[in-house]
Design an enzyme around this catalytic site. Structure first.
Site, PDB file in Angstrom:
ATOM      1  N   GLU A  35       0.410  -1.451  -0.338  1.00 23.11           N
ATOM      2  CA  GLU A  35      -0.638  -0.230   0.071  1.00 23.11           C
ATOM      3  C   GLU A  35       0.914   1.327  -0.144  1.00 23.11           C
ATOM      4  OE1 GLU A  35      -3.750   2.195   2.364  1.00 23.11           O
ATOM      5  OE2 GLU A  35      -2.004   0.556   3.508  1.00 23.11           O
ATOM      6  N   ASP A  36       2.319   1.065   1.367  1.00 26.91           N
ATOM      7  CA  ASP A  36       2.641   2.338   1.082  1.00 26.91           C
ATOM      8  C   ASP A  36       4.108   3.135   0.556  1.00 26.91           C
ATOM      9  OD1 ASP A  36       0.404   3.192   2.305  1.00 26.91           O
ATOM     10  OD2 ASP A  36       1.207   2.688   4.656  1.00 26.91           O
TER      11      ASP A  36
END
Length: 729
Positions: free
Chosen positions: A83-84
């Protein structure tokens, strides 16, 4: 809790914890995950200013304390990478394996769910959360550990963000942890959220605790000592622990019981861990001999375990100075499940996957939750049902044959019936509890024997939704009610279709309806009829879908005897004089002796009198098409008292194609008249065109439709005298 700066834990420190329960751990893979996660998150920082990777390590540490498998720990270390960071699913799968990539991706998708968003979106996302649980419950375990660490460090966030996260934790994640059997996590999550949502309340309880300890001394040490001594005297080997309950738990008891802190008794809890199940019951006997048991506070979850595998004996006794204390008694294996819940399935002990006989198969556990909620339930129904199941404590009741039925606290005989089988629930007409006939809304208690009385032909009622407490019962009732409505709409739709097709000289055959369904892009002919009966589509739309030219060409007026659809063959009808419904308005039928069916407008005020007889109401529709101008409606007019005004009013109405059938004056003044006109109309649209034309005239001060609820029981022959007005001589 203050947000303390955390030093970056080394892979050696994490592995040291893992080796205590799993010496055969794949150290190389965990080190690789550690290095990969650290590299991906390099340069990223948390709100507190710490390196971001301290968070995934802390999450892995929480799960290591639960003695979980390597795949879960690696997922924790990598749970934010996809996700990051620049990491991808395929890269994680290539470096590690498909299982870990799938778990990391699952956590990513859960993180993106806005569970505290608008009600509809929240409900939809809740269903997705349960779907993720069904695939692999370890995704939820990582997410819960992730939320726990975020709550432990929440003070670094903005105040508004703290409140949002705390509310979401209290409403969703804490109950979910409890439902999964991770009671310690539920309690900590609740208390951390409580410190954000009500810091003054929590601080008040902490101050009272400190004052109580000064007054009474170390009660926990005194009672654990007494308990160990009593068990040793009876040759029972057990570990005894005691603790004060968490502030939120005490606050909740104060709110539920409406008592102040000083009046609460069971604020201390004790736990005895024995070596065998037999010793659990022996220990119970010893404790009840030494201290007085509190009636109604005994629960045996060993003989009747919870669905998440939880087993323990609960009792409350009066301890020193009459203070109540709660005691839980269980074996070490039961304790492992009580601490980790459903997660016990993946935990290790002594280097091998735990073969705990009390651990629940997570696949079966999720299946028991999901089977209670039908796939056709809308998202809002699903959310309501899940929350009902997650928040509730349990009661255990018995069938007449002695089988145990587990229900949430507050459940009724109706819930009991649906828990046995949907067919039993739907046919339920009554119940006996411990041999006594009781109403269906009776709240069941632990240990009661319940017998369900059924009857052939019984169907679920809409009022049952207010009686049922379980998600399973509510879902089944809603499905049945939708099916009943659908059947009723199909019957009414059949009548409407038949009349509409006959109006153009055709028949509503199965083939014609199938063609209409195809052209209207509906599923099948029954869907066409259901939507027609529910007024979603018009009869003319259905005919037009099959015979577009005939609908345009047909201009004949509808026979007044066939104007209303939904009546039984040969059944007479008359329009109610209170509301005088017109074609184009929604209508309902009320059977009246000697008068056939009296047709009312759906919004007629007189229907309030018939509310208790709504089961006798008949769904009716006006025949689609052109109606003749024979439907009388009364108009209330206030007009100027000048020469020629009355004649102009009559001309205006005549120009609109309507006929005045009656006229009566209500009031005569030097400058105005107030009168009631009875006008014969085609439909509601015709009425509106006449009112518009009259309103535009300068000498018409006011015009409105005249409706009188007191005329509900008046027949056509009686209306003249009942008007209470004098016709002009």
């Amino acid at each position: 809790m203050d947000d303390e700066t955390t030093e970056l834990m080394s892979p050696d420190a994490l592995l040291a914890t893992v080796r205590t329960y799993n010496p055969k751990t794949n150290e190389a893979l965990i080190r690789a995950a550690f290095a990969y996660g650290e590299r991906m998150h390099d340069g990223q920082f948390r709100h507190s200013g710490e390196p971001y990777f301290t968070h995934p390590i802390a999450v892995a540490g929480i799960l290591a304390e639960q003695k979980l498998d390597d795949a879960t720990l690696i997922t924790a270390l990598l749970h934010d990478t996809i996700e990051d960071t620049k990491s991808t699913y395929s890269e994680v799968a290539e470096i590690f394996d498909d299982e870990i990539a799938m778990l990391v991706d699952g956590v990513t998708k859960l993180t993106n769910l806005q569970l505290s968003s608008t009600a509809t979106k929240q409900a939809e996302n809740f269903r997705k959360l349960f779907m993720a649980m069904a695939k692999d419950l370890r995704v939820i375990l990582v997410k819960l550990a992730d939320r726990l660490h975020n709550m432990r460090t929440i003070k670094a966030m903005r105040p508004d963000k703290q409140v949002q996260k705390a509310r979401e934790t209290m409403d969703i994640y804490a109950p979910l942890a409890g439902r999964m059997g991770m009671q310690w996590m539920r309690e900590e999550l609740e208390d951390l959220a409580f410190s954000v949502l009500n810091p003054d309340g929590r601080a008040s309880i902490m101050r009272r605790f400190i004052r109580l300890q000064k007054e009474t001394g170390d009660v926990i040490h005194q009672i654990t000592g007494d308990m160990r001594s009593e068990l040793e005297k009876n040759n029972i080997s057990a570990q005894v622990y005691g603790r004060a309950k968490r502030p939120y738990s005490i606050w909740r008891k104060m709110e539920e019981k409406g008592q102040g802190f000083s009046r609460l008794s069971d604020i201390y809890g004790f736990r005895a861990i024995t070596t065998s199940e037999e010793d659990c019951y022996r220990a119970l006997g010893v404790i009840h001999q030494r201290w007085r048991a509190v009636p109604g506070r005994f629960k045996d979850y060993i003989s009747q375990p919870k669905t998440n595998g939880y087993r323990s004996i609960h009792t409350t006794v009066s301890g020193r100075d009459g203070k109540r204390v709660e005691v839980q008694i269980r074996t070490l294996q039961m304790h492992d499940v009580a601490e980790t819940g459903v997660a016990a399935h993946w935990s290790y002990r002594d280097g091998a996957r735990s073969q705990n006989p009390f651990a629940v198969d997570p696949v079966k556990w999720v299946a028991t939750l999901n089977e209670q909620f039908g796939p056709e339930d809308d998202h809002q129904d699903f959310l309501e049902a899940v929350k009902l199941e997650m928040f509730s404590d349990q009661v255990f009741c018995f069938t007449p044959k002695g089988e145990v039925v587990k229900l949430p606290r507050g459940a009724t005989p109706l819930d009991f019936a649906y828990a046995i089988h949907t067919r039993i629930g739907s046919a339920c007409v009554g119940a006996k509890v411990d041999g006594m006939r009781v109403p269906l809304w009776t709240r069941l208690k632990n240990g009661q024997s319940v017998e369900i009385v059924t009857a052939e032909g019984q169907q679920p009622q809409s009022t049952w939704l207010d009686i049922a407490a379980t998600g399973k019962a509510k879902s089944a009732i809603r499905r049945a009610l939708r099916e009943q409505d659908r059947e009723r709409f199909i019957r009414l739709g059949s009548e409407l279709a038949r009349a509409a097709f006959e109006h153009v000289g055709r028949k509503a055959t199965d083939k014609a309806l199938a063609t209409a369904a195809k052209n209207l892009r509906l599923e099948d002919s029954n869907t066409v009829l259901a939507e027609l009966g529910a007024s979603v589509i018009r009869a003319s739309d259905v005919v037009h879908a099959v015979y577009p030219d005939l609908v345009q060409a047909s201009d004949a007026s509808i026979d007044s005897k066939r104007a209303v659809i939904g009546l039984a063959h040969g059944q007479a009808h008359e329009r109610a004089l209170c509301c005088q419904p017109l074609p184009g308005e929604r209508i309902i039928g009320i059977p009246k002796r000697g008068r056939g069916v009296v047709v009312h407008a759906i919004d007629c005020e007189a229907l309030i009198e018939f509310e208790d007889e709504s089961q006798h109401w008949i769904d009716l529709h006006w025949q689609s098409g052109k109606h003749p101008a024979i439907h009388a409606a009364r108009l209330d007019l206030t007009i100027g008292n000048d020469a020629g005004v009355m004649g102009r009013i009559c001309t205006l109405i005549g120009e609109q194609g309507a006929n005045i059938s009656d006229m009566a004056f209500l009031d005569r003044k030097p400058d105005f008249y107030r009168l009631v006109l009875s006008v014969e109309l085609r439909d509601a649209e015709h009425l509106h065109s006449i009112i518009s034309a009259l309103s535009a005239d300068d000498d018409v001060a006011e015009v409105s439709r005249h409706q009188n609820p007191s005329d509900a029981d008046v027949s056509v022959a009686e209306i003249g005298p009942r008007l209470g007005i004098q016709a002009p001589k």
